[in-house]
Design a protein around this motif. Sequence first.
Motif, PDB file in Angstrom:
ATOM      1  N   LEU A  11      44.527  35.655  31.945  1.00  0.00           N
ATOM      2  CA  LEU A  11      44.639  37.064  32.320  1.00  0.00           C
ATOM      3  C   LEU A  11      43.417  37.851  31.858  1.00  0.00           C
ATOM      4  O   LEU A  11      42.927  38.740  32.577  1.00  0.00           O
ATOM      5  N   ASP A  12      42.908  37.531  30.674  1.00  0.00           N
ATOM      6  CA  ASP A  12      41.716  38.225  30.167  1.00  0.00           C
ATOM      7  C   ASP A  12      40.544  38.030  31.122  1.00  0.00           C
ATOM      8  O   ASP A  12      39.760  38.953  31.356  1.00  0.00           O
ATOM      9  N   GLU A  13      40.426  36.822  31.659  1.00  0.00           N
ATOM     10  CA  GLU A  13      39.322  36.507  32.562  1.00  0.00           C
ATOM     11  C   GLU A  13      39.427  37.316  33.852  1.00  0.00           C
ATOM     12  O   GLU A  13      38.443  37.921  34.297  1.00  0.00           O
ATOM     13  N   VAL A  14      40.599  37.347  34.444  1.00  0.00           N
ATOM     14  CA  VAL A  14      40.790  38.093  35.686  1.00  0.00           C
ATOM     15  C   VAL A  14      40.520  39.581  35.462  1.00  0.00           C
ATOM     16  O   VAL A  14      39.830  40.233  36.263  1.00  0.00           O
ATOM     17  N   MET A  15      41.033  40.108  34.353  1.00  0.00           N
ATOM     18  CA  MET A  15      40.903  41.547  34.105  1.00  0.00           C
ATOM     19  C   MET A  15      39.463  41.960  33.816  1.00  0.00           C
ATOM     20  O   MET A  15      39.060  43.072  34.144  1.00  0.00           O
ATOM     21  N   SER A  16      38.671  41.070  33.212  1.00  0.00           N
ATOM     22  CA  SER A  16      37.304  41.453  32.854  1.00  0.00           C
ATOM     23  C   SER A  16      36.292  41.140  33.952  1.00  0.00           C
ATOM     24  O   SER A  16      35.283  41.832  34.074  1.00  0.00           O
ATOM     25  N   VAL A  17      36.563  40.113  34.785  1.00  0.00           N
ATOM     26  CA  VAL A  17      35.570  39.683  35.777  1.00  0.00           C
ATOM     27  C   VAL A  17      35.827  40.298  37.155  1.00  0.00           C
ATOM     28  O   VAL A  17      34.887  40.674  37.858  1.00  0.00           O
ATOM     29  N   ALA A  18      37.092  40.398  37.564  1.00  0.00           N
ATOM     30  CA  ALA A  18      37.420  40.804  38.938  1.00  0.00           C
ATOM     31  C   ALA A  18      37.224  42.298  39.161  1.00  0.00           C
ATOM     32  O   ALA A  18      37.481  43.117  38.280  1.00  0.00           O
ATOM     33  N   ASP A  19      36.776  42.634  40.374  1.00  0.00           N
ATOM     34  CA  ASP A  19      36.687  44.036  40.784  1.00  0.00           C
ATOM     35  C   ASP A  19      38.013  44.520  41.354  1.00  0.00           C
ATOM     36  O   ASP A  19      38.387  45.681  41.206  1.00  0.00           O
ATOM     37  N   THR A  20      38.704  43.601  42.026  1.00  0.00           N
ATOM     38  CA  THR A  20      40.046  43.861  42.557  1.00  0.00           C
ATOM     39  C   THR A  20      40.963  42.758  42.055  1.00  0.00           C
ATOM     40  O   THR A  20      40.600  41.583  42.106  1.00  0.00           O
ATOM     41  N   ILE A  21      42.130  43.143  41.547  1.00  0.00           N
ATOM     42  CA  ILE A  21      43.091  42.177  41.018  1.00  0.00           C
ATOM     43  C   ILE A  21      44.324  42.166  41.909  1.00  0.00           C
ATOM     44  O   ILE A  21      44.984  43.191  42.078  1.00  0.00           O
ATOM     45  N   SER A  22      44.620  41.001  42.507  1.00  0.00           N
ATOM     46  CA  SER A  22      45.816  40.833  43.318  1.00  0.00           C
ATOM     47  C   SER A  22      46.772  39.900  42.593  1.00  0.00           C
ATOM     48  O   SER A  22      46.376  38.829  42.133  1.00  0.00           O
ATOM     49  N   VAL A  23      48.028  40.307  42.484  1.00  0.00           N
ATOM     50  CA  VAL A  23      49.035  39.517  41.768  1.00  0.00           C
ATOM     51  C   VAL A  23      49.809  38.661  42.763  1.00  0.00           C
ATOM     52  O   VAL A  23      50.325  39.174  43.763  1.00  0.00           O
ATOM     53  N   ILE A  24      49.879  37.357  42.492  1.00  0.00           N
ATOM     54  CA  ILE A  24      50.657  36.456  43.335  1.00  0.00           C
ATOM     55  C   ILE A  24      51.957  36.106  42.617  1.00  0.00           C
ATOM     56  O   ILE A  24      51.967  35.808  41.432  1.00  0.00           O
ATOM     57  N   TYR A  25      53.047  36.209  43.346  1.00  0.00           N
ATOM     58  CA  TYR A  25      54.364  35.838  42.811  1.00  0.00           C
ATOM     59  C   TYR A  25      55.186  35.217  43.932  1.00  0.00           C
ATOM     60  O   TYR A  25      55.280  35.782  45.028  1.00  0.00           O
ATOM     61  N   ASP A  26      55.724  34.041  43.668  1.00  0.00           N
ATOM     62  CA  ASP A  26      56.571  33.339  44.632  1.00  0.00           C
ATOM     63  C   ASP A  26      55.882  33.206  45.992  1.00  0.00           C
ATOM     64  O   ASP A  26      56.499  33.380  47.039  1.00  0.00           O
ATOM     65  N   GLY A  27      54.567  32.916  45.953  1.00  0.00           N
ATOM     66  CA  GLY A  27      53.847  32.621  47.184  1.00  0.00           C
ATOM     67  C   GLY A  27      53.312  33.801  47.958  1.00  0.00           C
ATOM     68  O   GLY A  27      52.728  33.621  49.027  1.00  0.00           O
ATOM     69  N   SER A  28      53.494  35.009  47.437  1.00  0.00           N
ATOM     70  CA  SER A  28      53.029  36.203  48.147  1.00  0.00           C
ATOM     71  C   SER A  28      52.228  37.106  47.212  1.00  0.00           C
ATOM     72  O   SER A  28      52.429  37.098  46.001  1.00  0.00           O
ATOM     73  N   ILE A  29      51.320  37.885  47.795  1.00  0.00           N
ATOM     74  CA  ILE A  29      50.617  38.918  47.041  1.00  0.00           C
ATOM     75  C   ILE A  29      51.549  40.123  46.946  1.00  0.00           C
ATOM     76  O   ILE A  29      51.901  40.720  47.962  1.00  0.00           O
ATOM     77  N   VAL A  30      51.961  40.460  45.724  1.00  0.00           N
ATOM     78  CA  VAL A  30      52.963  41.524  45.556  1.00  0.00           C
ATOM     79  C   VAL A  30      52.348  42.866  45.201  1.00  0.00           C
ATOM     80  O   VAL A  30      52.983  43.916  45.398  1.00  0.00           O
ATOM     81  N   LYS A  31      51.102  42.867  44.687  1.00  0.00           N
ATOM     82  CA  LYS A  31      50.472  44.128  44.306  1.00  0.00           C
ATOM     83  C   LYS A  31      48.993  43.898  44.073  1.00  0.00           C
ATOM     84  O   LYS A  31      48.577  42.828  43.623  1.00  0.00           O
ATOM     85  N   SER A  32      48.168  44.894  44.397  1.00  0.00           N
ATOM     86  CA  SER A  32      46.732  44.813  44.129  1.00  0.00           C
ATOM     87  C   SER A  32      46.277  46.051  43.368  1.00  0.00           C
ATOM     88  O   SER A  32      46.804  47.161  43.584  1.00  0.00           O
ATOM     89  N   PHE A  33      45.311  45.854  42.471  1.00  0.00           N
ATOM     90  CA  PHE A  33      44.790  46.947  41.652  1.00  0.00           C
ATOM     91  C   PHE A  33      43.272  46.872  41.633  1.00  0.00           C
ATOM     92  O   PHE A  33      42.688  45.793  41.737  1.00  0.00           O
ATOM     93  N   SER A  34      42.644  48.017  41.446  1.00  0.00           N
ATOM     94  CA  SER A  34      41.211  48.042  41.163  1.00  0.00           C
ATOM     95  C   SER A  34      41.017  47.824  39.672  1.00  0.00           C
ATOM     96  O   SER A  34      41.888  48.163  38.863  1.00  0.00           O
ATOM     97  N   GLN A  35      39.868  47.253  39.302  1.00  0.00           N
ATOM     98  CA  GLN A  35      39.614  47.000  37.892  1.00  0.00           C
ATOM     99  C   GLN A  35      39.676  48.306  37.100  1.00  0.00           C
ATOM    100  O   GLN A  35      39.164  49.333  37.526  1.00  0.00           O
ATOM    101  N   GLY A  36      40.341  48.255  35.965  1.00  0.00           N
ATOM    102  CA  GLY A  36      40.425  49.423  35.091  1.00  0.00           C
ATOM    103  C   GLY A  36      41.640  50.292  35.305  1.00  0.00           C
ATOM    104  O   GLY A  36      41.914  51.176  34.491  1.00  0.00           O
ATOM    105  N   GLU A  37      42.383  50.064  36.408  1.00  0.00           N
ATOM    106  CA  GLU A  37      43.541  50.922  36.665  1.00  0.00           C
ATOM    107  C   GLU A  37      44.868  50.273  36.288  1.00  0.00           C
ATOM    108  O   GLU A  37      45.925  50.832  36.557  1.00  0.00           O
TER     109      GLU A  37
END
Length: 503
Positions: free
Chosen positions: A457-483
Amino acid sequence: MHGITKQFGSFTALNQMNLDVKKGSIHSILGENGAGKSTLMNVLYGLYQPEEGEIFINGEEVRMKSPTVALEHGIGMVHQHFKLVGCFSVTQNIVLGLEPVGKMGVLDMKEARKRVVDITRKYGLDVDPDALVDNISVGMQQRVEILKALYREAEILILDEPTAVLTPQEIDELIHIMHKLADSGKTIIVITHKLKEIKKSAEYCTIIRKGNYVKTVDVSKVTEEELAADMVGHAVKLKVDKEKAVPGDVVFEIDHLTVKNEKGLDAVKDLSLKVRSHEIVGIAGIDGNGQKELVEAIAGLVKAQGGRIMIEGQEVQNTSPKNVIDHKISIIHEDRHKKGLVLSFDVSENAVLETYNSKRFSKRGFLNRTAISEFTKELIRDYDVRPSDCEHSKAVGLSGGNQQKIIIGREIANDPSLLIAVQPTRGLDVGAIEYVHKMLVRERDKGKAILLISLELDEVMSVADTISVIYDGSIVKSFSQGEVDEQTLGLYMAGGSENGTIS
């Protein structure tokens, strides 16, 4: 361990190494990839014989001629790559080689199961004794390996990179188990490069660099930054420095993708995703939520049951791995042994696995060995692959971290339009992690589209510009870095939301 020296040909892997471990403690061994951590522990476990040095257990000098001798002196080792029989049950794996024999020389599996259950209860290592190893999670398989050592009455447990294949939740559980074992009088030696986990679990830490002893520290009295600097010999930035992303046009798009797993169940369910140039999109999720099947479908390794996969407007779903590579998609696969390398090939052959038939490396069906050699030497130098003269060495002989560096260098050198990095820093030390993160940001700044899939999680939060969460095979939510914070991401990863409800 005093004055341990181990050589492989002309290469000195350990030079007069010292290690003193207190009974009942958790003691970590910290070092860069190729520093000699695993070699030192393989000497202690009797897998390697040193050229010089002495080993003492409880003050008595011991010659570790083999793992059998190590086991006789109460030393057990849990290797990074588990040594289990998949089609055997948990109990069968634990007692293998030390099976209890009843009357008339008949195997007494009832007694074996009883002993296994007693050990699991004593140390809180909950695992189904009757389950097939193939059917349990990686975290549970690791528990089976620990139980194997405890069944053999090990007093000193060596854990080689124990968290490399675990989810964040499983890591917390393992640290709890380690403390419980230490409280019961067991001595735990942990080979690791993860500073946060050293701070959470270990009392003492011995740092080695290029086969040489650096120092042993009280973990409570040092910071992560100090540990990192001692490990690599210079200050290391643990945070990723990068400018704010300015995404361009869509380079890669997944539209309502559905992919089944090996059991015929939908693992990826109506998933949609876009990655733009000059952008790193990170997918965060607990292992087993469709990441594996998603990557395999993109790579052309499995067929999708529905939806589209498009690179620069062209569909590539359900074609072939070669077609995917030809469309400038490079993938750093999670399993470097099964999908990243041919272990029986040498480093130079692995460096051009995907491009050997290009004009640069072949002509009229003949390989240009000079060009391949020059490219490989450049890759080894740029990515600090060790040892530096490994061009003609078999890939299987390199440490896991150095194998990973070869793959990363090869995929970036392919000049892709889309770079997919799956667990790209698994098994790497902080210095190498810093370098890989810089490479990903550098490629983004060049205009590449980057898809990062990581359980860290630390890697995704520090490197990614956009973070998309996958749960049960689907993207359930996306965030911009820092939000978004780690706690909120964790909730979505577990199938919940910001108000805590579970979907």
